[in-house]
Design a protein around this motif. Structure first.
Motif, PDB file in Angstrom:
ATOM      1  N   ASN A  86      -3.285  -2.426   4.001  1.00  0.00           N
ATOM      2  CA  ASN A  86      -3.046  -1.705   2.755  1.00  0.00           C
ATOM      3  C   ASN A  86      -3.499  -0.251   2.865  1.00  0.00           C
ATOM      4  O   ASN A  86      -2.831   0.664   2.364  1.00  0.00           O
ATOM      5  CB  ASN A  86      -3.777  -2.413   1.615  1.00  0.00           C
ATOM      6  N   LEU A  87      -4.622  -0.036   3.539  1.00  0.00           N
ATOM      7  CA  LEU A  87      -5.111   1.322   3.765  1.00  0.00           C
ATOM      8  C   LEU A  87      -4.114   2.145   4.581  1.00  0.00           C
ATOM      9  O   LEU A  87      -3.847   3.311   4.265  1.00  0.00           O
ATOM     10  CB  LEU A  87      -6.460   1.281   4.483  1.00  0.00           C
ATOM     11  N   ALA A  88      -3.551   1.520   5.626  1.00  0.00           N
ATOM     12  CA  ALA A  88      -2.582   2.232   6.467  1.00  0.00           C
ATOM     13  C   ALA A  88      -1.330   2.600   5.662  1.00  0.00           C
ATOM     14  O   ALA A  88      -0.831   3.735   5.742  1.00  0.00           O
ATOM     15  CB  ALA A  88      -2.204   1.364   7.667  1.00  0.00           C
ATOM     16  N   GLY A  89      -0.818   1.661   4.878  1.00  0.00           N
ATOM     17  CA  GLY A  89       0.350   1.944   4.057  1.00  0.00           C
ATOM     18  C   GLY A  89       0.066   3.003   3.009  1.00  0.00           C
ATOM     19  O   GLY A  89       0.901   3.873   2.735  1.00  0.00           O
ATOM     20  N   SER A  90      -1.120   2.954   2.431  1.00  0.00           N
ATOM     21  CA  SER A  90      -1.510   3.923   1.419  1.00  0.00           C
ATOM     22  C   SER A  90      -1.597   5.329   2.006  1.00  0.00           C
ATOM     23  O   SER A  90      -1.164   6.307   1.386  1.00  0.00           O
ATOM     24  CB  SER A  90      -2.853   3.526   0.803  1.00  0.00           C
ATOM     25  N   TRP A  91      -2.157   5.432   3.192  1.00  0.00           N
ATOM     26  CA  TRP A  91      -2.274   6.746   3.842  1.00  0.00           C
ATOM     27  C   TRP A  91      -0.894   7.346   4.055  1.00  0.00           C
ATOM     28  O   TRP A  91      -0.660   8.533   3.768  1.00  0.00           O
ATOM     29  CB  TRP A  91      -2.999   6.611   5.185  1.00  0.00           C
ATOM     30  N   LEU A  92       0.049   6.557   4.541  1.00  0.00           N
ATOM     31  CA  LEU A  92       1.402   7.050   4.805  1.00  0.00           C
ATOM     32  C   LEU A  92       2.111   7.442   3.508  1.00  0.00           C
ATOM     33  O   LEU A  92       2.734   8.512   3.422  1.00  0.00           O
ATOM     34  CB  LEU A  92       2.209   5.981   5.543  1.00  0.00           C
ATOM     35  N   GLY A  93       2.024   6.592   2.493  1.00  0.00           N
ATOM     36  CA  GLY A  93       2.692   6.882   1.231  1.00  0.00           C
ATOM     37  C   GLY A  93       2.151   8.132   0.564  1.00  0.00           C
ATOM     38  O   GLY A  93       2.918   8.964   0.063  1.00  0.00           O
ATOM     39  N   THR A  94       0.834   8.290   0.548  1.00  0.00           N
ATOM     40  CA  THR A  94       0.228   9.471  -0.058  1.00  0.00           C
ATOM     41  C   THR A  94       0.625  10.732   0.695  1.00  0.00           C
ATOM     42  O   THR A  94       0.901  11.779   0.097  1.00  0.00           O
ATOM     43  CB  THR A  94      -1.306   9.334  -0.077  1.00  0.00           C
ATOM     44  N   HIS A  95       0.668  10.642   2.022  1.00  0.00           N
ATOM     45  CA  HIS A  95       1.082  11.790   2.848  1.00  0.00           C
ATOM     46  C   HIS A  95       2.495  12.239   2.468  1.00  0.00           C
ATOM     47  O   HIS A  95       2.750  13.443   2.302  1.00  0.00           O
ATOM     48  CB  HIS A  95       1.028  11.401   4.323  1.00  0.00           C
ATOM     49  N   LEU A  96       3.415  11.290   2.289  1.00  0.00           N
ATOM     50  CA  LEU A  96       4.791  11.633   1.929  1.00  0.00           C
ATOM     51  C   LEU A  96       4.865  12.218   0.521  1.00  0.00           C
ATOM     52  O   LEU A  96       5.614  13.173   0.271  1.00  0.00           O
ATOM     53  CB  LEU A  96       5.684  10.402   2.031  1.00  0.00           C
ATOM     54  N   ALA A  97       4.101  11.641  -0.426  1.00  0.00           N
ATOM     55  CA  ALA A  97       4.114  12.140  -1.799  1.00  0.00           C
ATOM     56  C   ALA A  97       3.601  13.581  -1.864  1.00  0.00           C
ATOM     57  O   ALA A  97       4.180  14.435  -2.548  1.00  0.00           O
ATOM     58  CB  ALA A  97       3.272  11.234  -2.692  1.00  0.00           C
ATOM     59  N   LEU A  98       2.518  13.862  -1.145  1.00  0.00           N
ATOM     60  CA  LEU A  98       1.958  15.213  -1.133  1.00  0.00           C
ATOM     61  C   LEU A  98       2.889  16.193  -0.431  1.00  0.00           C
ATOM     62  O   LEU A  98       2.991  17.359  -0.813  1.00  0.00           O
ATOM     63  CB  LEU A  98       0.587  15.205  -0.460  1.00  0.00           C
ATOM     64  N   GLY A 149       0.818  -1.206   0.000  1.00  0.00           N
ATOM     65  CA  GLY A 149       0.000   0.000   0.000  1.00  0.00           C
ATOM     66  C   GLY A 149       0.852   1.256   0.000  1.00  0.00           C
ATOM     67  O   GLY A 149       0.533   2.240  -0.677  1.00  0.00           O
ATOM     68  N   PHE A 150       1.957   1.225   0.746  1.00  0.00           N
ATOM     69  CA  PHE A 150       2.868   2.371   0.804  1.00  0.00           C
ATOM     70  C   PHE A 150       3.470   2.650  -0.570  1.00  0.00           C
ATOM     71  O   PHE A 150       3.416   3.781  -1.069  1.00  0.00           O
ATOM     72  CB  PHE A 150       3.968   2.086   1.836  1.00  0.00           C
ATOM     73  N   VAL A 151       4.037   1.618  -1.191  1.00  0.00           N
ATOM     74  CA  VAL A 151       4.683   1.791  -2.489  1.00  0.00           C
ATOM     75  C   VAL A 151       3.666   2.173  -3.559  1.00  0.00           C
ATOM     76  O   VAL A 151       3.870   3.099  -4.354  1.00  0.00           O
ATOM     77  CB  VAL A 151       5.422   0.494  -2.897  1.00  0.00           C
ATOM     78  N   ASP A 152       2.547   1.469  -3.574  1.00  0.00           N
ATOM     79  CA  ASP A 152       1.551   1.663  -4.615  1.00  0.00           C
ATOM     80  C   ASP A 152       0.947   3.062  -4.580  1.00  0.00           C
ATOM     81  O   ASP A 152       0.651   3.646  -5.617  1.00  0.00           O
ATOM     82  CB  ASP A 152       0.448   0.615  -4.477  1.00  0.00           C
ATOM     83  N   SER A 153       0.776   3.616  -3.395  1.00  0.00           N
ATOM     84  CA  SER A 153       0.147   4.929  -3.279  1.00  0.00           C
ATOM     85  C   SER A 153       1.021   6.037  -3.846  1.00  0.00           C
ATOM     86  O   SER A 153       0.519   7.082  -4.254  1.00  0.00           O
ATOM     87  CB  SER A 153      -0.162   5.243  -1.806  1.00  0.00           C
ATOM     88  N   ILE A 154       2.329   5.812  -3.894  1.00  0.00           N
ATOM     89  CA  ILE A 154       3.231   6.843  -4.385  1.00  0.00           C
ATOM     90  C   ILE A 154       3.350   6.789  -5.900  1.00  0.00           C
ATOM     91  O   ILE A 154       3.189   7.794  -6.595  1.00  0.00           O
ATOM     92  CB  ILE A 154       4.623   6.709  -3.733  1.00  0.00           C
ATOM     93  N   VAL A 155       3.599   5.582  -6.429  1.00  0.00           N
ATOM     94  CA  VAL A 155       3.872   5.513  -7.861  1.00  0.00           C
ATOM     95  C   VAL A 155       3.431   4.201  -8.497  1.00  0.00           C
ATOM     96  O   VAL A 155       3.772   3.899  -9.627  1.00  0.00           O
ATOM     97  CB  VAL A 155       5.382   5.757  -8.102  1.00  0.00           C
ATOM     98  N   GLY A 156       2.648   3.396  -7.800  1.00  0.00           N
ATOM     99  CA  GLY A 156       2.277   2.087  -8.335  1.00  0.00           C
ATOM    100  C   GLY A 156       3.343   1.054  -8.039  1.00  0.00           C
ATOM    101  O   GLY A 156       4.406   1.373  -7.487  1.00  0.00           O
ATOM    102  N   GLY A 157       3.075  -0.178  -8.384  1.00  0.00           N
ATOM    103  CA  GLY A 157       4.059  -1.241  -8.172  1.00  0.00           C
ATOM    104  C   GLY A 157       3.890  -2.007  -6.887  1.00  0.00           C
ATOM    105  O   GLY A 157       4.770  -2.776  -6.503  1.00  0.00           O
TER     106      GLY A 157
END
Length: 252
Positions: free
Chosen positions: A211-223, A14-22
Motif C-alpha cells: 500500500n505504501l508503494a502504491g501510495s507513493w506512486l499515486g501521490t507522485h503522479l497527482a503532484l 494505495g495508488f487509487v486512494d492516494s490520488i482521490v480516495g476510493g
C-alpha cells in the motif's frame, strides 16, 4: 496464492486512494473474494491496518508540496476521529441498510454535479478564513468521519468533493486535505477493530508495504499533473463507486 492476491490488491488500492480516495473499492472486494468465509469485521480491520499507512504517507508527501490550511484542518482532524468512533459504535446498534440503498443515488448526484460544473475544483480559491473555515472543516470532518465509521464506501471521495464544493479548494488541495482527515478516521476504525481482535496482522504487514508503494506512486503522479489530473481520476472513481454500490444494494 492468498498473499499474492491481497498484496497486489493493496498496491492498487494505495495508488487509487492516494490520488482521490476510493482504495477500499479495490482492496475490500479482493479480501472478501479471497477469504469468503471470514468474519467481515476481520476483513475490514485488516483493510484498515494496511491502508492507513499508505494514507499517512500520501499526507506527508502532499504536505511537503501543497500548502495545507493547518489552522482549519487540525481541529477537523480531531472532530473526524471522534465522528468515526461514534459511527463505528452506531453501526453496532443500528443497521446501515437504508444508507446502503441511498448511497448510489448520492454518489450519482456528486458525479453529475462535478461533470456539469466544468470549472469546479480547477482553481484554488478558499472561500473562508480563520474561525469560519475551521468551523466548516469541522462540520465536514464530523459528518464524513461518522459516515466512515458507520458505513465507509467513498469516504475519501466525499471528503474531496466537500472540500472543493464548500471550501473552494482545487482538487489537488482538496485531495491533500482529505488525506489528513482520512488518516484520523482510519486510525479510529483501526483502534476499534484491533481492540476487538479483528485484524490479521500477518497479512496486514505485507499489505501495508504494498500500500505504501502504491501510495507513493499515486501521490507522485497527482503532484506532477495537478488538479486537472485529480479531477479526472475523481470522476472515474466516483463512477466506479456508483456501479459497485448500486450492485451491492440492488442486485441481490
Amino acid at each position: 496464492m492468498e498473499w499474492l492476491i491481497v498484496t497486489c490488491a493493496s498496491l492498487a488500492a494505495g495508488f487509487v486512494d492516494s490520488i482521490v480516495g476510493g482504495g477500499g473499492l479495490v482492496l475490500v472486494p479482493a479480501l472478501f473474494a479471497t477469504f469468503p468465509t471470514t468474519h467481515p469485521a476481520t476483513l475490514f480491520g485488516t483493510n484498515k491496518a494496511a491502508s492507513v499507512w499508505g494514507t499517512a504517507l500520501a499526507t506527508w508527501q502532499y504536505s511537503r508540496r501543497v500548502e495545507l490550511r493547518w489552522p482549519a484542518l487540525l481541529p477537523a482532524v480531531g472532530v473526524s476521529f471522534v465522528g468515526a468512533f461514534a459511527g463505528a459504535w452506531a453501526v453496532t446498534v443500528v443497521s446501515p441498510a437504508v444508507l446502503r440503498l441511498a448511497l448510489p443515488f448520492v454518489l450519482l448526484a456528486v458525479f453529475l454535479y462535478t461533470l456539469t460544473r466544468k470549472e469546479l475544483g480547477r482553481h484554488h480559491t478558499p472561500r473562508y478564513q480563520g474561525r469560519t473555515e475551521a468551523t466548516v472543516a469541522c462540520a465536514i470532518g464530523a459528518a464524513i468521519g461518522f459516515y466512515d465509521g458507520f458505513f465507509g464506501p467513498g469516504t475519501g471521495s466525499f471528503l474531496v468533493f466537500l472540500f472543493v464544493r464548500w471550501l473552494g479548494y482545487d482538487f489537488l488541495h482538496a485531495s491533500a486535505s482529505a488525506k489528513l482527515l482520512n488518516v484520523a478516521t482510519n486510525l479510529a476504525a483501526l483502534a476499534l477493530f484491533a481492540w476487538k481482535g479483528h485484524v490479521w496482522w500477518h497479512y496486514a504487514v505485507a499489505m501495508a508495504l504494498a500500500n505504501l508503494a502504491g501510495s507513493w506512486l499515486g501521490t507522485h503522479l497527482a503532484l506532477k499533473h495537478g488538479a486537472g489530473f485529480v479531477r479526472v481520476v475523481f470522476i472515474g472513481v466516483v463512477g466506479a463507486l456508483i456501479l459497485k454500490t448500486g450492485f451491492d444494494a440492488f442486485a441481490r
